[in-house]
Design a protein around this motif. Structure first.
Motif, short mmCIF file in Angstrom:
data_model
loop_
_atom_site.label_atom_id
_atom_site.label_comp_id
_atom_site.label_asym_id
_atom_site.label_seq_id
_atom_site.Cartn_x
_atom_site.Cartn_y
_atom_site.Cartn_z
N GLU A 109 0.83 -1.21 0.00
CA GLU A 109 0.00 0.00 0.00
C GLU A 109 0.86 1.26 0.00
OE1 GLU A 109 -3.33 0.95 -0.21
OE2 GLU A 109 -3.43 -1.07 -1.02
N ALA A 110 1.94 1.24 0.76
CA ALA A 110 2.85 2.39 0.76
C ALA A 110 3.49 2.56 -0.62
CB ALA A 110 3.93 2.21 1.83
N ALA A 111 3.86 1.46 -1.23
CA ALA A 111 4.51 1.53 -2.55
C ALA A 111 3.61 2.18 -3.59
CB ALA A 111 4.94 0.13 -3.00
N VAL A 112 2.36 1.79 -3.63
CA VAL A 112 1.48 2.29 -4.68
C VAL A 112 1.00 3.72 -4.44
CG1 VAL A 112 0.76 -0.02 -5.36
CG2 VAL A 112 -0.65 1.28 -3.75
N GLN A 113 1.38 4.32 -3.31
CA GLN A 113 1.06 5.72 -3.07
C GLN A 113 2.08 6.66 -3.72
OE1 GLN A 113 -1.92 6.40 -1.74
NE2 GLN A 113 -2.05 4.16 -1.69
N ALA A 114 3.06 6.09 -4.39
CA ALA A 114 4.11 6.89 -5.02
C ALA A 114 3.53 7.83 -6.07
CB ALA A 114 5.15 5.98 -5.68
N SER A 115 4.21 8.95 -6.24
CA SER A 115 3.83 9.87 -7.31
C SER A 115 3.86 9.13 -8.63
CB SER A 115 4.81 11.04 -7.36
OG SER A 115 4.73 11.77 -6.17
N ASP A 116 2.80 9.29 -9.38
CA ASP A 116 2.66 8.54 -10.63
C ASP A 116 1.81 9.37 -11.58
OD1 ASP A 116 2.33 6.62 -12.60
OD2 ASP A 116 0.92 5.44 -11.44
N HIS A 117 2.46 9.99 -12.54
CA HIS A 117 1.80 10.86 -13.50
C HIS A 117 0.67 10.11 -14.20
CE1 HIS A 117 1.69 14.48 -15.90
NE2 HIS A 117 1.68 13.76 -17.00
N ARG A 118 -0.52 10.61 -14.08
CA ARG A 118 -1.72 10.04 -14.70
C ARG A 118 -2.06 8.64 -14.19
NH1 ARG A 118 -3.77 12.67 -19.81
NH2 ARG A 118 -2.48 14.51 -19.97
N LEU A 119 -1.54 8.28 -13.04
CA LEU A 119 -1.84 6.99 -12.42
C LEU A 119 -1.61 5.80 -13.37
CD1 LEU A 119 -5.00 7.98 -10.37
CD2 LEU A 119 -2.64 7.80 -9.58
N CYS A 120 -0.49 5.83 -14.04
CA CYS A 120 -0.16 4.76 -14.98
C CYS A 120 0.23 3.45 -14.28
CB CYS A 120 1.00 5.20 -15.88
SG CYS A 120 0.61 6.59 -16.93
N ARG A 121 0.78 3.56 -13.09
CA ARG A 121 1.23 2.41 -12.30
C ARG A 121 2.06 1.44 -13.13
NH1 ARG A 121 -2.80 1.25 -7.37
NH2 ARG A 121 -2.90 3.41 -6.72
N PRO A 122 3.22 1.90 -13.58
CA PRO A 122 4.06 1.08 -14.48
C PRO A 122 4.92 0.06 -13.73
CG PRO A 122 5.11 3.17 -14.11
CD PRO A 122 3.79 3.22 -13.38
N TRP A 123 4.47 -0.42 -12.59
CA TRP A 123 5.25 -1.36 -11.79
C TRP A 123 4.48 -2.64 -11.58
CZ3 TRP A 123 4.28 3.58 -9.38
CH2 TRP A 123 3.05 3.64 -8.71
N ALA A 156 7.80 8.32 -21.64
CA ALA A 156 8.28 7.07 -21.06
C ALA A 156 9.15 7.32 -19.83
CB ALA A 156 9.05 6.26 -22.10
N HIS A 157 9.98 8.36 -19.88
CA HIS A 157 10.86 8.61 -18.73
C HIS A 157 10.07 8.95 -17.47
CE1 HIS A 157 10.37 12.80 -20.08
NE2 HIS A 157 10.65 13.13 -18.83
N GLU A 158 8.88 9.52 -17.62
CA GLU A 158 8.06 9.83 -16.46
C GLU A 158 7.44 8.58 -15.85
OE1 GLU A 158 5.34 13.08 -16.86
OE2 GLU A 158 6.82 14.32 -17.89
N THR A 159 7.03 7.64 -16.71
CA THR A 159 6.48 6.40 -16.15
C THR A 159 7.59 5.59 -15.48
OG1 THR A 159 6.65 5.21 -18.25
CG2 THR A 159 4.56 6.29 -17.77
N VAL A 160 8.78 5.60 -16.07
CA VAL A 160 9.91 4.89 -15.46
C VAL A 160 10.26 5.53 -14.12
CG1 VAL A 160 12.37 4.36 -15.70
CG2 VAL A 160 10.84 4.03 -17.64
N ALA A 161 10.21 6.83 -14.02
CA ALA A 161 10.56 7.53 -12.79
C ALA A 161 9.62 7.19 -11.63
CB ALA A 161 10.58 9.04 -13.02
N ALA A 162 8.41 6.76 -11.94
CA ALA A 162 7.47 6.41 -10.88
C ALA A 162 7.90 5.14 -10.15
CB ALA A 162 6.07 6.23 -11.46
N VAL A 163 8.62 4.26 -10.82
CA VAL A 163 8.99 2.98 -10.22
C VAL A 163 9.99 3.14 -9.07
CG1 VAL A 163 9.90 0.67 -10.67
CG2 VAL A 163 8.34 1.75 -12.30
N PRO A 164 11.06 3.94 -9.24
CA PRO A 164 11.93 4.15 -8.07
C PRO A 164 11.20 4.83 -6.90
CG PRO A 164 13.04 4.86 -10.07
CD PRO A 164 11.63 4.53 -10.44
N ALA A 165 10.23 5.68 -7.21
CA ALA A 165 9.46 6.31 -6.14
C ALA A 165 8.66 5.25 -5.37
CB ALA A 165 8.54 7.39 -6.71
N ALA A 166 8.04 4.34 -6.10
CA ALA A 166 7.29 3.25 -5.45
C ALA A 166 8.24 2.35 -4.67
CB ALA A 166 6.53 2.45 -6.50
N THR A 167 9.40 2.10 -5.24
CA THR A 167 10.39 1.26 -4.57
C THR A 167 10.86 1.90 -3.27
OG1 THR A 167 11.11 0.39 -6.71
CG2 THR A 167 12.62 0.11 -4.86
#
Length: 155
Positions: A16-30, A95-106
């Motif tokens: 739950e904490a992971a998926v609260q990461a900033s994610d442009h347009r809620l793409c959830r690329p993880w 694409a770089h914005e969706t990729v950037a969401a993954v380290p935030a979730a991590t």
């Protein structure tokens, strides 16, 4: 620090904490892939196979000692979490914005595990990248993997 892995309720909090990461347009690329203790032997085979595949692809001779070390990694922690990333190409987000969401979730995942009393480690590098590790974790996505350990007694 906790000496065993997270229970289901704690894993839920961590995810739950992971998926609260900033994610442009809620793409959830993880994708989060749980490797529980009962699958450690199978995960060890995945790690060894990925090492051998890397050797074959690069022309480096396989070292049996190194192969054994790669396999042993699967038994260092009570649970492993694999984070997989794939840039989403069918959304109006670079694409770089969706990729950037993954380290935030991590990062959120690691902070939550630490807050719950677990030691954690973010592992990257050759053993986490490539088709061998992707196939072995059941990931159908192309991209990069980041193996995470929110362990209790693992180093």
């Amino acid at each position: 620090m906790a000496e065993s892995g997270p229970n289901p309720a704690e894993l839920h909090q961590i995810f739950e904490a992971a998926v609260q990461a900033s994610d442009h347009r809620l793409c959830r690329p993880w994708s989060f892939i749980l490797i529980p203790p009962e699958l450690a032997a199978a995960f060890a085979d995945v790690l060894a196979s990925a090492y051998m595949r890397r050797c074959q692809e690069t022309g480096v001779p396989v070292s049996l000692q190194r192969c054994a070390r790669e396999s042993a990694k699967a038994f260092r922690a009570p649970v492993f979490l694999v984070v997989a990333c794939r840039p989403l190409l069918d959304v109006p987000v670079p694409a770089h914005e969706t990729v950037a969401a993954v380290p935030a979730a991590t990062q959120n995942l690691l902070l939550a595990a630490t807050a719950l009393g677990f030691r954690s480690k973010w592992v990257t590098g050759p053993s986490c990248d490539g088709s061998g590790s992707q196939a072995g974790t059941g990931s159908r996505r192309e991209g990069q993997h980041r193996r995470l350990r929110p362990p209790g007694n693992g180093a």
